[in-house]
Write a protein that holds these residues in place. Structure first.
Motif, short mmCIF file in Angstrom:
data_model
loop_
_atom_site.label_atom_id
_atom_site.label_comp_id
_atom_site.label_asym_id
_atom_site.label_seq_id
_atom_site.Cartn_x
_atom_site.Cartn_y
_atom_site.Cartn_z
N PRO A 219 53.19 31.50 -3.54
CA PRO A 219 54.29 31.01 -3.13
C PRO A 219 54.84 30.88 -1.50
O PRO A 219 55.73 30.14 -1.19
N PHE A 220 53.93 31.67 -0.81
CA PHE A 220 53.98 31.78 0.68
C PHE A 220 53.14 31.06 1.50
O PHE A 220 53.37 30.78 2.77
N THR A 221 52.04 30.68 0.99
CA THR A 221 50.75 30.26 1.77
C THR A 221 50.05 29.30 1.30
O THR A 221 49.85 28.94 0.16
N CYS A 222 49.89 28.07 2.22
CA CYS A 222 49.25 26.92 1.97
C CYS A 222 48.25 26.60 2.84
O CYS A 222 48.15 27.01 4.04
N VAL A 223 47.12 26.19 2.40
CA VAL A 223 45.76 25.78 3.40
C VAL A 223 45.49 24.28 3.14
O VAL A 223 45.74 23.72 2.03
N ALA A 224 45.06 23.61 4.06
CA ALA A 224 44.81 22.21 3.82
C ALA A 224 43.72 21.99 4.63
O ALA A 224 43.24 22.75 5.83
N ALA A 225 42.99 20.90 4.35
CA ALA A 225 41.79 20.38 5.23
C ALA A 225 41.83 18.95 5.02
O ALA A 225 42.05 18.17 4.19
N GLU A 226 41.09 18.22 6.18
CA GLU A 226 41.06 16.74 6.40
C GLU A 226 39.86 16.40 6.99
O GLU A 226 39.61 16.87 8.06
N SER A 250 61.22 31.90 8.54
CA SER A 250 60.24 31.63 9.41
C SER A 250 58.90 31.17 8.62
O SER A 250 58.68 31.68 7.72
N VAL A 251 58.56 30.43 9.48
CA VAL A 251 57.04 29.98 8.98
C VAL A 251 56.10 29.94 10.24
O VAL A 251 56.49 29.56 11.53
N VAL A 252 54.95 30.12 10.08
CA VAL A 252 53.85 30.14 10.95
C VAL A 252 52.61 29.18 10.52
O VAL A 252 52.16 29.14 9.38
N LYS A 261 39.77 22.49 19.51
CA LYS A 261 41.23 22.64 19.72
C LYS A 261 41.77 23.23 18.67
O LYS A 261 41.68 23.03 17.48
N ALA A 262 42.54 24.38 19.08
CA ALA A 262 43.10 25.41 18.05
C ALA A 262 44.55 25.27 18.43
O ALA A 262 44.93 25.25 19.83
N ALA A 263 45.30 25.38 17.51
CA ALA A 263 46.89 25.19 17.53
C ALA A 263 47.66 26.12 16.61
O ALA A 263 47.11 26.56 15.73
N MET A 264 48.56 26.55 17.02
CA MET A 264 49.50 27.40 16.44
C MET A 264 51.15 26.99 16.47
O MET A 264 51.58 26.66 17.53
N LEU A 265 51.80 27.24 15.42
CA LEU A 265 53.40 26.78 15.46
C LEU A 265 54.18 27.94 14.91
O LEU A 265 53.74 28.65 13.82
N CYS A 266 55.07 28.33 15.49
CA CYS A 266 56.26 29.32 14.99
C CYS A 266 57.35 28.52 14.72
O CYS A 266 58.06 28.27 15.80
N GLN A 267 57.87 28.74 13.60
CA GLN A 267 59.34 28.02 13.39
C GLN A 267 60.12 28.77 12.94
O GLN A 267 60.18 29.41 11.85
N ARG A 268 61.53 28.92 13.41
CA ARG A 268 62.49 29.71 12.87
C ARG A 268 63.92 29.10 12.62
O ARG A 268 64.37 28.33 13.50
N GLU A 269 64.43 29.24 11.44
CA GLU A 269 65.79 28.69 11.14
C GLU A 269 66.95 29.65 11.53
O GLU A 269 67.15 30.59 10.69
N VAL A 276 64.34 26.32 15.71
CA VAL A 276 63.75 26.41 16.97
C VAL A 276 62.34 26.58 16.74
O VAL A 276 61.74 27.20 15.66
N THR A 277 61.53 25.75 17.30
CA THR A 277 59.90 25.59 17.01
C THR A 277 59.10 25.71 18.40
O THR A 277 59.40 25.15 19.18
N PHE A 278 58.08 26.69 18.28
CA PHE A 278 57.45 26.88 19.45
C PHE A 278 56.03 26.43 19.04
O PHE A 278 55.57 26.95 18.12
N SER A 279 55.37 25.69 19.64
CA SER A 279 53.87 25.19 19.46
C SER A 279 53.01 25.36 20.73
O SER A 279 53.57 25.31 21.83
N ALA A 280 51.76 25.83 20.34
CA ALA A 280 50.78 25.95 21.52
C ALA A 280 49.34 25.38 20.86
O ALA A 280 49.25 25.55 19.67
N GLU A 281 48.66 25.05 21.85
CA GLU A 281 47.21 24.30 21.47
C GLU A 281 46.32 24.53 22.70
O GLU A 281 46.82 24.57 23.86
N TYR A 282 45.17 25.17 22.44
CA TYR A 282 44.12 25.60 23.29
C TYR A 282 42.85 24.79 23.07
O TYR A 282 42.39 24.99 22.02
N ASP A 283 42.24 24.21 23.98
CA ASP A 283 40.87 23.68 24.05
C ASP A 283 39.91 24.45 24.30
O ASP A 283 39.68 24.92 25.31
#
Length: 301
Positions: A219-226, A250-252, A261-269, A276-283
């Protein structure tokens, strides 16, 4: 004339089907999703809410059905903004948006204009050739979307899916009357289960094959691929990601692509309906490049 029980059963069954077709707004729609939503669950996990700029959104809704949303986006050193007004009255919704370049976009949507349907008229000012009429028809076993440009040489688009909410297949086609050529044709199939969803699409006029998959681990974790394969160049691309609910507010999310490229997102209600959403991406392939970072704030008083 004697009516047999079998004849009566057939008549009652046909009558029930007819009533379902005519009066389907009263039916709980469990049919296939529109073609545009095929593979959308996995795509949303991998792309939705990722933002590497500074974005601010303020939304206000009154009891009279009037809604106002102001959005500001700072990209590099350029600032973009728009004000969006939505008014709902009965089955009709009027949506007007004005941006910083004085472009006015208007969309009028009428739900249940006739049974099981939705019609939308949209246009932009000052572009007098931007008028478009979209019509959607939903049925327990089919979904049809059509679009026609309101100009002398319109762009025609049609998409349809058939099946059930669990398994459906469909396609879409676009035709440009100005050049008398097809702009796109796509086909796909989608499988939905309570804990996973998978889609397979033949895109780019049959030149590429795209597959997407999303799985609910718990109920807390999902994974996806394309993943995508292009037949002409034998090129393969893929993106994998995950979403984890740390707590109810809160969602990560994480994402990694074959391009390094690797990216991360942190979202807080932090308050009801305000995020409020913080996103970061690094090549990883560009060691000297600094990571991209973005902050988005959405307020709904």
């Amino acid at each position: 004339m004697v009516v047999s029980p079998l004849h009566g059963f057939i008549v009652d069954h046909l009558l029930s089907i007819f009533l379902a077709l005519v009066n389907c707004p009263s039916i709980k729609m469990v049919g296939p999703a529109p073609f545009v939503d095929m593979g959308k669950k996995a795509k949303d996990l991998l792309t939705k809410d990722y933002n590497f700029d500074q974005k601010f959104t303020l939304s206000m809704l009154s009891s009279t059905g009037m809604g106002l949303t102001a959005t500001g986006l700072k990209k590099d050193q350029i600032f973009f903004g728009d004000i969006n007004t939505v008014y709902k009255s009965g089955n009709t919704t009027v949506d007007v948006k004005v941006d910083t370049y004085s472009n006015v976009s208007t969309k009028v949507t009428v739900n249940d204009a006739w049974p099981c349907s939705k019609a939308a008229l949209s246009f932009r000012i000052p572009d007098h050739k931007s008028g478009k009429l979209d019509v959607q028809y939903l049925h327990p076993h089919a979904a049809i979307d059509s679009s026609i440009g309101l100009n002398p040489t319109p762009l025609l688009e049609l998409s349809a899916t058939i099946g059930s909410n669990e398994l459906y297949l469909g396609g879409e086609v676009g035709f440009d009357t100005a050049s008398a050529s097809f702009t796109k044709y796509t086909a796909g199939i989608n499988l939905n289960k309570p804990d996973f969803s998978a889609a397979l699409l033949l895109t780019d006029k049959g030149q590429a094959l795209k597959a997407s998959y999303i799985h609910s681990v718990n109920p807390f974790t999902c994974v996806a691929a394309e993943m995508a394969h292009r037949f002409s160049t034998y090129e393969n691309t893929f993106t994998i990601g995950s979403s984890h609910a740390v707590d109810p507010l809160s969602v990560v999310k994480t994402r990694f692509s074959d391009n390094g490229k690797a990216a991360m997102l942190c979202q807080r209600e932090w308050r009801p309906k305000s995020l409020v959403t913080f996103s970061a991406e690094y090549d990883l392939k560009a060691a000297n490049a600094s990571p991209k970072m973005g902050l988005a704030l959405a307020l709904k008083p």
